[in-house]
Design a protein around this motif. Structure first.
Motif, PDB file in Angstrom:
ATOM      1  N   GLY A   1       0.690  -1.173   0.591  1.00 24.58           N
ATOM      2  CA  GLY A   1       0.245   0.345   0.444  1.00 24.58           C
ATOM      3  C   GLY A   1       0.506   1.263  -0.125  1.00 24.58           C
ATOM      4  O   GLY A   1       2.221   1.015   0.225  1.00 24.58           O
ATOM      5  N   ASP A   2       0.519   1.859  -0.339  1.00 26.05           N
ATOM      6  CA  ASP A   2       0.854   3.372  -0.098  1.00 26.05           C
ATOM      7  C   ASP A   2       0.513   3.741   1.454  1.00 26.05           C
ATOM      8  O   ASP A   2      -0.199   4.453   1.853  1.00 26.05           O
ATOM      9  CB  ASP A   2       0.185   4.532  -1.395  1.00 26.05           C
ATOM     10  CG  ASP A   2       0.930   6.403  -1.654  1.00 26.05           C
ATOM     11  OD1 ASP A   2       1.403   6.419  -0.097  1.00 26.05           O
ATOM     12  OD2 ASP A   2       0.379   7.033  -2.489  1.00 26.05           O
ATOM     13  N   PRO A   3       2.100   4.154   1.709  1.00 30.72           N
ATOM     14  CA  PRO A   3       1.319   4.610   3.940  1.00 30.72           C
ATOM     15  C   PRO A   3       1.359   6.309   3.516  1.00 30.72           C
ATOM     16  O   PRO A   3       1.269   6.374   4.297  1.00 30.72           O
ATOM     17  CB  PRO A   3       3.412   4.795   3.800  1.00 30.72           C
ATOM     18  CG  PRO A   3       4.069   4.951   2.397  1.00 30.72           C
ATOM     19  CD  PRO A   3       3.758   4.170   1.313  1.00 30.72           C
ATOM     20  N   ILE A   4       1.369   6.877   2.658  1.00 31.84           N
ATOM     21  CA  ILE A   4       1.012   8.687   3.154  1.00 31.84           C
ATOM     22  C   ILE A   4       0.869   8.965   1.808  1.00 31.84           C
ATOM     23  O   ILE A   4       0.744   9.458   1.055  1.00 31.84           O
ATOM     24  CB  ILE A   4       2.727   9.294   3.548  1.00 31.84           C
ATOM     25  CG1 ILE A   4       1.943  10.586   3.480  1.00 31.84           C
ATOM     26  CG2 ILE A   4       3.378   8.946   2.072  1.00 31.84           C
ATOM     27  CD1 ILE A   4       2.615  11.531   4.199  1.00 31.84           C
ATOM     28  N   PRO A   5      -0.689   8.057   1.384  1.00 32.43           N
ATOM     29  CA  PRO A   5      -1.272   8.770  -0.456  1.00 32.43           C
ATOM     30  C   PRO A   5      -1.989  10.054  -0.310  1.00 32.43           C
ATOM     31  O   PRO A   5      -2.087  10.610  -1.320  1.00 32.43           O
ATOM     32  CB  PRO A   5      -2.825   7.730  -0.042  1.00 32.43           C
ATOM     33  CG  PRO A   5      -3.207   7.058   1.681  1.00 32.43           C
ATOM     34  CD  PRO A   5      -1.422   7.354   2.155  1.00 32.43           C
TER      35      PRO A   5
ATOM     36  N   ALA B   1       5.327  17.980  10.389  1.00 36.30           N
ATOM     37  CA  ALA B   1       4.556  18.196   9.728  1.00 36.30           C
ATOM     38  C   ALA B   1       4.996  17.750   7.530  1.00 36.30           C
ATOM     39  O   ALA B   1       3.101  17.601   7.430  1.00 36.30           O
ATOM     40  CB  ALA B   1       5.342  20.066   9.038  1.00 36.30           C
ATOM     41  N   MET B   2       5.784  17.370   8.076  1.00 40.28           N
ATOM     42  CA  MET B   2       5.944  16.792   6.540  1.00 40.28           C
ATOM     43  C   MET B   2       5.179  15.186   6.133  1.00 40.28           C
ATOM     44  O   MET B   2       4.460  14.894   5.459  1.00 40.28           O
ATOM     45  CB  MET B   2       7.483  16.652   5.907  1.00 40.28           C
ATOM     46  CG  MET B   2       7.930  16.038   4.319  1.00 40.28           C
ATOM     47  SD  MET B   2       9.449  15.626   4.465  1.00 40.28           S
ATOM     48  CE  MET B   2      10.145  17.158   3.892  1.00 40.28           C
ATOM     49  N   PHE B   3       5.841  14.803   7.457  1.00 41.44           N
ATOM     50  CA  PHE B   3       4.769  13.232   7.076  1.00 41.44           C
ATOM     51  C   PHE B   3       3.508  13.309   8.115  1.00 41.44           C
ATOM     52  O   PHE B   3       2.946  11.886   8.360  1.00 41.44           O
ATOM     53  CB  PHE B   3       5.957  12.377   7.483  1.00 41.44           C
ATOM     54  CG  PHE B   3       7.146  12.279   7.250  1.00 41.44           C
ATOM     55  CD1 PHE B   3       7.055  12.094   5.539  1.00 41.44           C
ATOM     56  CD2 PHE B   3       8.259  12.665   7.677  1.00 41.44           C
ATOM     57  CE1 PHE B   3       8.494  11.652   4.725  1.00 41.44           C
ATOM     58  CE2 PHE B   3       9.506  12.698   7.349  1.00 41.44           C
ATOM     59  CZ  PHE B   3       9.685  12.556   5.432  1.00 41.44           C
TER      60      PHE B   3
ATOM     61  N   PRO C   1       3.386   4.654   9.242  1.00 41.87           N
ATOM     62  CA  PRO C   1       2.970   4.455   8.298  1.00 41.87           C
ATOM     63  C   PRO C   1       3.851   3.116   7.824  1.00 41.87           C
ATOM     64  O   PRO C   1       5.381   2.002   8.172  1.00 41.87           O
ATOM     65  CB  PRO C   1       4.104   5.358   7.673  1.00 41.87           C
ATOM     66  CG  PRO C   1       5.081   5.464   8.913  1.00 41.87           C
ATOM     67  CD  PRO C   1       4.094   5.538  10.136  1.00 41.87           C
ATOM     68  N   HIS C   2       3.138   1.922   6.698  1.00 40.22           N
ATOM     69  CA  HIS C   2       4.089   1.274   6.518  1.00 40.22           C
ATOM     70  C   HIS C   2       3.779   1.247   4.939  1.00 40.22           C
ATOM     71  O   HIS C   2       2.594   1.082   4.262  1.00 40.22           O
ATOM     72  CB  HIS C   2       3.572  -0.683   7.248  1.00 40.22           C
ATOM     73  CG  HIS C   2       2.133  -0.105   7.073  1.00 40.22           C
ATOM     74  ND1 HIS C   2       1.271  -1.028   5.706  1.00 40.22           N
ATOM     75  CD2 HIS C   2       1.109  -0.054   7.713  1.00 40.22           C
ATOM     76  CE1 HIS C   2      -0.469  -0.313   6.044  1.00 40.22           C
ATOM     77  NE2 HIS C   2      -0.719  -0.397   7.424  1.00 40.22           N
TER      78      HIS C   2
ATOM     79  N   ARG D   1      13.397  11.149  -6.534  1.00 40.45           N
ATOM     80  CA  ARG D   1      11.874  10.208  -6.955  1.00 40.45           C
ATOM     81  C   ARG D   1      10.667  10.231  -5.725  1.00 40.45           C
ATOM     82  O   ARG D   1      11.580  10.074  -4.434  1.00 40.45           O
ATOM     83  CB  ARG D   1      12.147   8.583  -6.199  1.00 40.45           C
ATOM     84  CG  ARG D   1      13.968   7.831  -7.444  1.00 40.45           C
ATOM     85  CD  ARG D   1      14.027   6.350  -7.793  1.00 40.45           C
ATOM     86  NE  ARG D   1      14.796   5.809  -8.503  1.00 40.45           N
ATOM     87  CZ  ARG D   1      16.228   5.831  -8.883  1.00 40.45           C
ATOM     88  NH1 ARG D   1      16.547   6.468  -8.016  1.00 40.45           N
ATOM     89  NH2 ARG D   1      16.213   5.109  -9.441  1.00 40.45           N
ATOM     90  N   ASN D   2       9.347  10.212  -5.690  1.00 40.13           N
ATOM     91  CA  ASN D   2       8.670   9.608  -5.177  1.00 40.13           C
ATOM     92  C   ASN D   2       8.989   8.863  -4.335  1.00 40.13           C
ATOM     93  O   ASN D   2       9.421   7.975  -4.421  1.00 40.13           O
ATOM     94  CB  ASN D   2       7.465  10.450  -5.333  1.00 40.13           C
ATOM     95  CG  ASN D   2       7.224   9.523  -6.306  1.00 40.13           C
ATOM     96  OD1 ASN D   2       6.551   8.209  -6.383  1.00 40.13           O
ATOM     97  ND2 ASN D   2       5.677  10.258  -7.678  1.00 40.13           N
ATOM     98  N   VAL D   3       7.423   9.124  -3.079  1.00 41.70           N
ATOM     99  CA  VAL D   3       7.283   8.073  -2.196  1.00 41.70           C
ATOM    100  C   VAL D   3       6.722   6.364  -3.513  1.00 41.70           C
ATOM    101  O   VAL D   3       8.012   5.309  -2.968  1.00 41.70           O
ATOM    102  CB  VAL D   3       6.285   8.222  -1.122  1.00 41.70           C
ATOM    103  CG1 VAL D   3       6.514   7.355  -0.315  1.00 41.70           C
ATOM    104  CG2 VAL D   3       6.638   8.947  -0.455  1.00 41.70           C
ATOM    105  N   VAL D   4       5.948   7.010  -3.915  1.00 47.75           N
ATOM    106  CA  VAL D   4       6.196   5.416  -4.641  1.00 47.75           C
ATOM    107  C   VAL D   4       7.446   4.855  -5.439  1.00 47.75           C
ATOM    108  O   VAL D   4       7.545   3.657  -5.902  1.00 47.75           O
ATOM    109  CB  VAL D   4       4.754   5.645  -5.629  1.00 47.75           C
ATOM    110  CG1 VAL D   4       4.116   3.933  -6.451  1.00 47.75           C
ATOM    111  CG2 VAL D   4       3.633   6.215  -4.756  1.00 47.75           C
TER     112      VAL D   4
END
Length: 436
Positions: free
Chosen positions: A46-50, A130-132, A193-194, A292-295
């Motif tokens: 899954g996306d940990p921070i959609p 704040a970022m996460f 977050p996972h 690179r972004n998270v995904v």
């Protein structure tokens, strides 16, 4: 009309209890195996921070020398050095930027009856929370000014707050971490977050940390660091205490860029920074940057365990075998009712009506198989949680997968019933009645 079909279907299923039980069992076993593995894949991929995964990026630079063996892979280091991290942090070219690393050290409870215990810690700069989107329960987080002053403050997790202060608002109280007293200024809500995307060195599915403190403070109190480092040249044998001045990458850098139009500009900034460092003689290799972004980062790191994909394919294959057996059982059951179908057709029932009745019967088998499959999936997920894998504790069925279980069970069983129902509808009423 549907109610009538439903009544006929229930009567038919009761008349052939053994066949019905076999069909339900076949569907349940297939669904149970399939949904167990799909649920595991769902939670680990899954996306940990959609809400903002598209806006969070991890910059990579190439500061190493020519003799570094890792260069042949063509990828810059996954972490940054202190010099580069601080330079990019203070440049403020993104909407937010965070520099951090992880650690682990003992906490000494104030209560002498409690033994010291080890906790995971995150040494980070102020904009981490704040970022996460880290949820705060009590107090507040620290500012950039407190970062600069290297104040001895900390934000702690709800678990640690419960263990040390019985869940009370502990802001203003003291936590003794690795022999240093830190004033608690905030407590966060349970947050995990996972995957653990912001620092995969801690483990792809690691638990969140219990103590968060300013990065500079952690260096001052010599907070034990946990994680990898990549050193080169004369810095290959440095001590942990001199990492700030060594040729080593050991920090994670993340930036938030809310406007997609600014992403290219930030990457250009990284290129210009690398060129400046080459001109100054710090960087020796050709400019090589990544953003690179998270995904994209999780895909690049191949975070999802390969055995999970294999298990999903095996379970899907098993489900197909179960459905093929279900088709055979339905075919045998429906064809045994040729006389009943012939009489209904002779009395005026259309082929469509008979087809709808039989498909309804298949749907009921799907519902029963879904219930059985759900129980088997819950049992399977419990067994997964007993495994030592880091992601095992995440294996829980959520509402999305619960709905998917019944949708797949009913949908697949209805599809499996189409051929037997179609064959049963081809019976010619006159011939069937003449044969009785």
């Amino acid at each position: 009309m549907f109610g009538y079909y439903l009544e006929l279907a229930l009567r038919s299923l009761k008349r052939s209890k053994a066949l019905t039980a076999l069909m339900v069992l076949a569907v349940a076993m297939g669904i149970g195996a399939c949904m167990t593995t799909l649920t595991v894949l769902h939670v680990v991929s899954g996306d940990p921070i959609p809400e903002k995964s598209h806006a969070l990026f991890t910059p990579q630079l190439e500061p190493r020398d020519k003799d570094n063996g890792f260069y042949s892979r063509g990828e810059p280091p996954e972490q940054v050095s202190w010099q580069d991290g601080m330079a990019l942090l203070k440049a403020h070219r993104a909407d937010r930027q965070v520099l951090m690393t992880g650690g682990m050290a003992p906490v000494q409870p104030a209560n002498p009856s409690q033994d010291p215990f080890f906790v995971h810690a995150r040494y980070t700069t102020a904009e981490f929370f704040a970022m996460f989107d880290v949820p705060l329960k009590y107090g507040h987080t620290w500012s950039a000014t407190e970062d600069e002053r290297r104040e001895r403050i900390a934000v702690i997790s709800s678990d640690l707050n419960e263990k040390l202060f019985h869940g009370e608002d502990s802001t203003g109280r003291t936590v003794r971490f690795n022999g240093a007293d830190l004033r608690v200024i905030g407590v966060i809500e349970p947050w995990r977050p996972h995957p653990h995307f912001y620092d995969l060195n801690a483990g792809n599915y690691a638990e969140s940390e219990d103590v968060y403190m300013p990065l500079g403070t952690a260096r001052d109190i010599r907070g034990p660091r946990a994680g990898s480092r990549d050193c080169w040249g004369v810095g290959a044998n440095v001590e942990e205490t001199t990492l700030e001045t060594s040729n080593c990458t050991w920090l994670q850098l993340w930036v938030e860029i809310d406007d997609p139009a600014h992403v290219a500009a930030y990457k250009a900034f990284l290129v210009h920074y690398s060129e400046d460092q080459r001109a100054a003689g710090r960087f020796l290799m050709p400019v090589n940057v990544r953003l690179r972004n998270v995904v994209e980062w999780l895909d690049f790191q191949k975070v999802v365990p390969s055995d999970v994909h294999l298990q999903v394919w095996l379970a899907l294959g098993f489900f197909v075998v179960c459905l093929v057996n279900t088709v055979g059982l339905m075919l045998a059951k429906f064809m045994r009712r040729s006389a009943e179908v012939g009489v209904r057709r002779a009395l005026g029932a259309s082929r469509g009506a008979v087809f709808a009745q039989l498909v309804t019967e298949a749907g009921i088998v799907g519902v029963a198989g879904g219930v059985g499959g759900l129980l088997l999936a819950l049992c399977g997920l419990w067994m997964v949680r007993q495994q030592p894998d880091q992601y095992a504790s995440l294996a829980h069925l959520d509402m999305d997968m619960l709905v998917a279980t019944f949708a797949v069970a009913i949908g697949a069983t209805v599809v499996a019933g189409l051929l037997p129902a179609w064959r049963a509808c081809q019976i010619t009423p006159a011939l069937q009645l003449k044969s009785q």
